[in-house]
Design a protein around this motif. Structure first.
Motif: not given
Length: 611
Positions: A1-23
């Motif tokens: 099992m795991c948590g998956i987060v991914a992003y594509t768009g105009q923003k920096d991806a890393y902060p979004i992914i790290i915050k998502g992984l914490k959630r």
């Protein structure tokens, strides 16, 4: 099992992914990792929690508008840096994150080794991305076509997201048996195992179905099935609020969720019960109410806490609806050849709606012609979509791995289902029916009263925090509560605990009782009261230390037990909803005092999406 987060768009991806992984860390926290396109396809991963990866990367250059991230709960290979996701393909042109199990990975792996592939990890996930790249090169096809062809060959469950060094604005995702949600923003897309990392940015989501592949390229979304047929996605509006996935001033999510139960149980009943009108209405069952009324047998399926909720429901269905009930572990049911008839109703219970064993048991029951009802908390999850009818619990997000408000909400909804069936079948008197409706409406206030024992329970926890074993005993409706209390203590404090029917104590467990053994009795004033008083005396005679959960005002047991925790009086059938509250608090405080991580207990994950 795991948590998956991914992003594509105009923003920096890393902060979004790290915050998502914490959630999403409650879904898995053995190791974590991120892949970003920033001057190349770079993978960063670390054994341990998301905060450890974050510290490890604090001096790295982490810009980039596209990325994938993952928290892992180990299945293939021990938790370490190498086995952590994301995983590279052989050329390192591709990276993958994966939730689920590829059952035929060893056959595929051996074939790839024979072709010269070298694997760095022990995971099935690395095998899958090597396999996809091998197909792409052999067939000289696009990456999305290679993914489609590969997934037709693999056996098992998966939710995957893939990124490519050669396609800097493309993500490819697919699912079968493991959840994957796509968040639709303005010129941006988010992918995650559930909606909690997404709600901060958009309330529009698409729930990917089994055997579907999503390609996000240049901010355009295209969804196909494995037969290469285009799918028009349905965009759902999330009702989730950001505040509901934050701690809200509590030290832990588990404590917050315990104290949310007056509201969560009320929300489970909202719009469904009116004592004044004499009505219980479960809209999700309306089309199949005749099937429930005519059922020859009910089979209830669940795992862990959901199984305990099913045991409570067994008592209520049989007593009031007079339908025979069998409660089965979903994980065992699916590996038998069970006798299932078209006249049977199967009720599948799951907090997440993604429990792999329960989903497999549902498919088995459907193949035998049974009607399936689902009881689930997560809107849009796999189980509600796999069942004929059912009811959401509406308990709100539960982040703590050990279920608390999920249990009381499940018992509430299942109890309502039983009373609906009883009323429809004519097996319940108007007097008892009205009494139950009134008792339901009073329950949220009484849960709040039960929570008022918090300080006393904390005092008791301090006395018993170093115990090596606990015994939990209950009778009738409170026997499943004893099982649930013992499970909570095991899960988060790592103290060995067993739940038993109180009458069974003398058939074995009584041999364990001595002056060091804490024995928790659920001893409310009900039809078994006199019997359980006798059981308390048996424990006292052997110098066991008695902790009793009793009905408010009880004087007899107060004189017998070393410690007494009072809960308000209610209808006997609804006692489990109140009686479990002090047991949740006792487990919580013991675990905190022992220095345990109550929200993320070792070796456990919230959503068990693998078998």
């Amino acid at each position: 099992m795991c948590g998956i987060v991914a992003y594509t768009g105009q923003k920096d991806a890393y902060p979004i992914i790290i915050k998502g992984l914490k959630r999403l860390e409650y879904r898995g926290y053995d190791s974590t990792g991120v892949a970003l396109l920033n001057g190349g396809l770079n993978v960063y991963k670390k054994k341990g929690k998301v905060s450890e990866l974050e510290s490890h990367l604090q001096h790295e250059h982490l810009s980039g508008n596209i990325g994938i991230g993952h928290t892992r709960w180990a299945t293939h290979g021990e938790p370490n840096d190498v086995n952590a996701h994301p995983h590279y393909s052989a050329s390192k042109n591709l990276a993958i994150i994966h939730n689920g199990i590829i059952e035929n990975y060893s056959v595929i792996k051996q074939d790839l080794i024979n072709k010269g592939h070298i694997f760095l990890s022990e995971t099935d996930s690395e095998v899958l991305i090597h396999f996809i790249e091998d197909i792409q090169k052999k067939a000289q096809c696009s990456l999305e076509e290679a993914v489609r062809l590969a997934l037709q060959e693999v056996v098992g469950a998966y939710a995957i997201v893939i990124m490519s060094r050669d396609s800097p604005r493309k993500l490819i995702a697919a699912r079968k048996g493991s959840p994957l949600v796509i968040g639709v923003g303005k010129d941006e897309y988010f992918l995650a195992s559930d909606a909690t990392p997404i709600i901060e940015y958009t309330n529009e989501v698409i729930y990917l179905d089994d055997h579907q592949i999503a390609v996000i390229s240049d901010n355009q979304l295209d969804i196909k099935n494995l037969e290469d047929i285009h799918i028009i996605p349905y965009v759902h509006k999330l009702e989730l609020e950001l505040e509901s996935i934050e701690k809200g001033g509590f030290e832990h999510f588990m404590l917050k969720e315990i104290f949310e139960q007056p509201k969560s149980v009320k929300d489970s009943m909202r719009g469904r019960i009116s004592a004044e009108k004499g009505q219980i209405m479960l809209g999700g069952l309306r089309e199949y109410l005749d099937k429930l009324t005519q059922a020859q047998r009910i089979i209830i399926l669940g795992c862990g806490t959901s199984w305990h909720a099913g045991l409570v429901a067994e008592y209520i269905f049989e007593e009031y609806a007079r339908i025979p009930v069998e409660v089965e572990y979903a994980s065992e049911f699916r590996y038998r050849n069970p006798v299932i008839n078209p006249e049977d109703i199967v009720i599948a219970i799951s907090q997440s709606g993604e429990t792999a064993d329960t989903l497999a048991a549902i498919e088995l029951a459907k193949s035998k012609g049974a009607v399936i009802f689902g009881v689930c908390n997560v809107v849009g999850a796999s189980i509600p979509r796999a069942t004929h009818a059912g009811a959401y619990t509406h308990a709100g997000p539960e982040i703590g791995v050990a279920s608390t408000k999920a249990f009381t909400a499940q018992v509430t909804v299942l109890s309502m289902m039983a009373i609906v069936a009883a009323k429809s079948r004519g097996t319940i008197s108007d007097k008892v029916y009205r009494e139950l409706l009134t008792a339901f409406e009073d329950i949220p206030v009484k849960i709040q009263q039960a929570l008022n024992s918090n300080a006393q329970i904390k005092y008791i926890a301090d006395i018993f925090k170093d115990a090596r074993n606990f015994l939990y005993l209950g009778r009738g409706y409170n026997f499943p509560v004893a099982l649930e209390g013992a499970l909570k203590l095991k899960e988060i404090s790592y103290i060995h605990a067993e739940g038993y029917p109180a009458a069974e104590m003398k058939h074995g467990p009584i041999a364990l009782i001595d002056e060091e053994m804490p024995v928790v009795f659920i001893a409310t004033k009900d039809s078994s009261y006199e019997k359980i008083v006798s059981n308390i005396q048996e424990v006292r005679a052997r110098k066991g230390r008695v902790i009793a959960v009793v009905t408010e005002g009880d004087q007899l047991i107060k004189q017998m037990a070393e410690f007494v925790i009072e809960i308000p009086a209610t209808h006997e059938a609804l006692t489990p909803i109140l009686a479990v509250i002090p047991l949740q608090l006792l487990s919580y405080y013991i675990a905190v005092m022992r220095g345990c991580n109550v929200d993320q207990p070792r070796n456990l994950a919230k959503s068990v999406t693998v078998e």
